[in-house]
Design an enzyme around this catalytic site. Structure first.
Site, PDB file in Angstrom:
ATOM      1  N   SER A   1       0.807  -1.234   0.000  1.00  0.00           N
ATOM      2  CA  SER A   1       0.000   0.000   0.000  1.00  0.00           C
ATOM      3  C   SER A   1       0.832   1.271   0.000  1.00  0.00           C
ATOM      4  O   SER A   1       0.287   2.362  -0.211  1.00  0.00           O
ATOM      5  CB  SER A   1      -0.946   0.001   1.197  1.00  0.00           C
ATOM      6  OG  SER A   1      -1.910  -1.019   1.056  1.00  0.00           O
TER       7      SER A   1
ATOM      8  N   HIS B   1     -15.276  -0.527   2.718  1.00  0.00           N
ATOM      9  CA  HIS B   1     -15.173   0.802   3.325  1.00  0.00           C
ATOM     10  C   HIS B   1     -16.349   1.705   2.958  1.00  0.00           C
ATOM     11  O   HIS B   1     -16.442   2.824   3.464  1.00  0.00           O
ATOM     12  CB  HIS B   1     -13.886   1.493   2.871  1.00  0.00           C
ATOM     13  CG  HIS B   1     -12.625   0.891   3.413  1.00  0.00           C
ATOM     14  ND1 HIS B   1     -11.984  -0.166   2.809  1.00  0.00           N
ATOM     15  CD2 HIS B   1     -11.895   1.190   4.523  1.00  0.00           C
ATOM     16  CE1 HIS B   1     -10.900  -0.483   3.513  1.00  0.00           C
ATOM     17  NE2 HIS B   1     -10.821   0.317   4.549  1.00  0.00           N
TER      18      HIS B   1
ATOM     19  N   CYS C   1      -7.854   1.864   1.533  1.00  0.00           N
ATOM     20  CA  CYS C   1      -8.860   1.095   0.793  1.00  0.00           C
ATOM     21  C   CYS C   1      -8.268   0.583  -0.516  1.00  0.00           C
ATOM     22  O   CYS C   1      -7.768   1.357  -1.332  1.00  0.00           O
ATOM     23  CB  CYS C   1     -10.079   1.966   0.514  1.00  0.00           C
ATOM     24  SG  CYS C   1     -11.293   1.176  -0.561  1.00  0.00           S
TER      25      CYS C   1
END
Length: 647
Positions: free
Chosen positions: A327, A370, A383
């Site tokens: 991420s 989410h 997310c």
């Protein structure tokens, strides 16, 4: 009867004639010899004088003093120390094995070192000094000196040897030196005569290897008079060589040592970059090893122990290790989408916990999803679905272009061995290297830093510094050479819209400072030093649909090698970035639990320049931090989560 006078006169004439003939011949011979002697002694005098000198005078090399290495504040990182050794000249020794046998009764000789010496004695010229024992004690030298008459050809000697006073802290970055090997000579087209001196030391890895010629210097010479047996009688002339250049590196010794201490017990790497100059303030790879072991030749047992360690202490994970960035790559995708005009700051993407692409389901780390997320929330809570959608809009070419602009997928120019270039893949790359067409699923995987995308901790730190400054910050590890400052890595502007960079920075700030941020538990409390960061977790195994149906197994329940890599990147302070940090913990599990706390502690240490006050930490952590600081003060480097953690 008396001979007549006429007969006597005739005899005298004959004798005189013969005498003249013989005398003339002898005169001719003497004259010829005289002329020859004059020719040899006068006209050819210079040539024969030179031949005579070549027979009685040897020219020997004087190894230069190797250049030293210092940290940015003048702390010695690599130095030269006197080293006592015992050498032997084969021509002077006579019966080599007999002399070695006598010597072994006086001092302890290492079998491996002695075997190397025997090989050198056989293959080198007879008048070449060969080292039988290195780094012997003064007591050993004294015993040899007393017994010199019984040890022909053996000489106690003193030279310089490399020493690394900081031990393991710089093993990967600075590297180490070692004796020249046959393999080293094979790699060099025209080896310097210095390299042919037995046991001469050259750089093997790291800065020592890449700056070998600069550090080595130039040899001096000495003319010595020798007798017929090759024994040195006296030194006639000496011309000193040129010492190697001293190098000052950009690393801060206190911070470097702290990083190694903080990474102890992990298979990990940490890089700290000065946002203004691009200086590497720290570059740590754990576990490490003692470079001093390699200087005189590491033992087989010690080397095998390093090879068999599953935490891999030999590779430099900070610049050589490449990992899926997870991420932490989402800032790259966000900026690519913003710059391409495919993302509006006010729009949202709905996340139900997965995205269907080409009859395949790509999951978000949060199983329930989410809901509606915008750019800020997508980074703050990491997310995945938001970035799947961005990848479908933008395409891999623009994503990879942005990655390279931010420093991922390029080999940064550093004088270190094995600097990895990482990978920012394109369609052409896959066609050439995988002999397959790029598919849409490849772009979706790349959107969250998985699939083919690879980055080193160094590249992730540079990415953070470039996002923080908007400039093409370039890493620098050599600060000065013999006092001459080297070009900095300030870099020109990236050409990325400043408004887009500002929004990404705000979202990164929320990651560490908003209660819903994935790194909120590792925030900095001190307002002046608050950091902006991003957690990352990269999978190293495939998760089957059956496992997803029954529940994904937690990292702590998996064997160590199957656990996810944990990553964290940050820069601080938010309003005036001074440092950028990247931490990768191999198989550490969650980025928020394994990597973020380490990165936060390193960031504070870099900003304060010493142990930060406890007030800079969240109140719940202060007791643990106080104990940790006390432990780390005594540390000398030696060889020695919940679902949200997945973000």
């Amino acid at each position: 009867m008396r001979r007549p006078t006429r007969d006597t006169a005739e005899s005298y004439r004959k004798i005189t004639r013969r005498g003249l003939i013989i005398g003339g011949g002898m005169s001719a011979i003497v004259g010829t010899l005289a002329l020859r002697m004059r020719y040899l002694q006068v006209e050819q005098a210079d040539q024969f004088r030179l031949l005579a000198d070549e027979n009685r005078i040897n020219i020997r090399l004087i190894p230069p003093t190797r250049g030293r290495i210092f940290d940015r504040n003048g702390t010695t990182v690599a130095e030269n120390v006197p080293s006592y050794r015992i050498t032997m000249v084969r021509e002077e020794a006579g019966d080599v094995e007999e002399v070695i046998a006598r010597l072994s009764k006086l001092v302890t000789l290492d079998p491996e070192e002695l075997d190397r010496a025997r090989r050198d004695l056989e293959r080198l010229r007879g008048d070449t000094p060969v080292t039988l024992a290195d780094r012997v004690s003064w007591e050993d030298i004294s015993r040899i000196a007393v017994n010199t008459p019984a040890l022909p050809g053996v000489t106690p000697d003193v030279g310089l040897s490399r020493r690394y006073p900081q031990g393991e802290a710089y093993a990967h970055l600075v590297g180490y030196v070692g004796p020249v090997s046959d393999r080293d000579l094979e790699r060099i087209d025209a080896p310097d005569a210095l390299l042919l001196i037995p046991r001469f030391q050259i750089g093997k890895i790291g800065l020592e290897a890449r700056q070998e010629e600069l550090l080595r210097g130039e040899a001096g010479t000495k003319r010595v008079e020798v007798n017929a047996a090759g024994r040195v009688m006296r030194e006639l002339e000496r011309q000193e060589g040129t010492s190697g250049k001293d190098i000052q590196i950009s690393i801060d010794n206190n911070l470097q040592t702290y990083c190694h201490a903080r990474l102890a017990g992990e298979s990990a790497a940490a890089v700290v970059v000065d946002c203004e100059s691009g200086d590497l303030l720290a570059s740590a790879s754990a576990p490490s090893f003692d470079p001093n072991l390699f200087v005189r030749g590491i033992s087989v047992a010690n080397y095998n122990a390093l090879l068999e360690n599953e935490y891999r202490p030999l590779p430099n994970k900070a610049v050589q290790g490449i990992y899926p960035p997870g991420s932490t790559f989402k800032m790259v995708v966000a900026l690519a989408a913003l710059e391409a005009g495919e993302l509006d700051l006010t729009e949202t993407v709905y996340c139900p916990g997965h995205l269907e692409v080409s009859n395949r389901r790509f999951h978000c780390w949060k199983r329930a999803g989410h809901g509606n997320v915008d750019l800020h929330r997508s980074l703050r809570e990491s997310c995945d679905v938001f970035y799947y959608d961005m990848a479908l809009r933008v395409g891999i070419e623009k994503i990879s272009e942005m990655a390279r602009k931010l420093g991922i997928g390029i080999e940064h120019e550093l004088p270190l061995t094995s600097v990895a270039s990482g990978l920012a893949p394109t369609k052409e790359w896959k066609l050439i290297n995988r002999s397959a067409e790029w598919v849409i699923g490849d772009s979706v995987n790349a959107a969250i830093g998985q699939g083919f995308v690879l980055a080193s901790p160094l590249q992730l730190a540079i990415m953070s510094a470039r996002i923080a400054t908007g400039r093409e910050v370039k890493p620098r590890v050599i600060k000065s050479i013999d006092g001459v400052e080297q070009p900095s890595g300030v870099g020109d502007t990236l050409g990325i819209n400043e408004n887009h960079l500002r929004e990404v920075r705000k979202a990164m700030f929320a990651v560490s400072n908003d209660r819903r941020g994935t790194a909120y538990s590792s925030r900095i409390i001190e307002d002046a030093f608050r950091m902006a960061g991003k957690t990352g977790t990269s999978q190293v195994r495939n998760i089957s649909s059956g496992e997803r149906a029954t529940g994904v197994r937690r990292n702590e329940d998996l064997p160590w090698r199957q656990r996810d890599h944990a990553l964290f990147v940050d820069f601080a302070p938010m309003d005036n970035p001074k440092v950028a940090v990247a931490v990768v913990v191999e198989h550490g599990g969650g980025g928020s639990t394994a990597a973020a706390p380490i990165a936060r502690d390193i960031t504070l240490q870099a900003l304060y320049g010493e142990d930060p006050p406890l007030a800079a930490y969240p109140s719940k952590d202060r007791g643990r931090i106080k104990t940790q600081q006390e432990q780390l003060r005594q540390y000398s480097p030696g060889p020695t989560g919940d679902e949200s953690d997945r973000a």
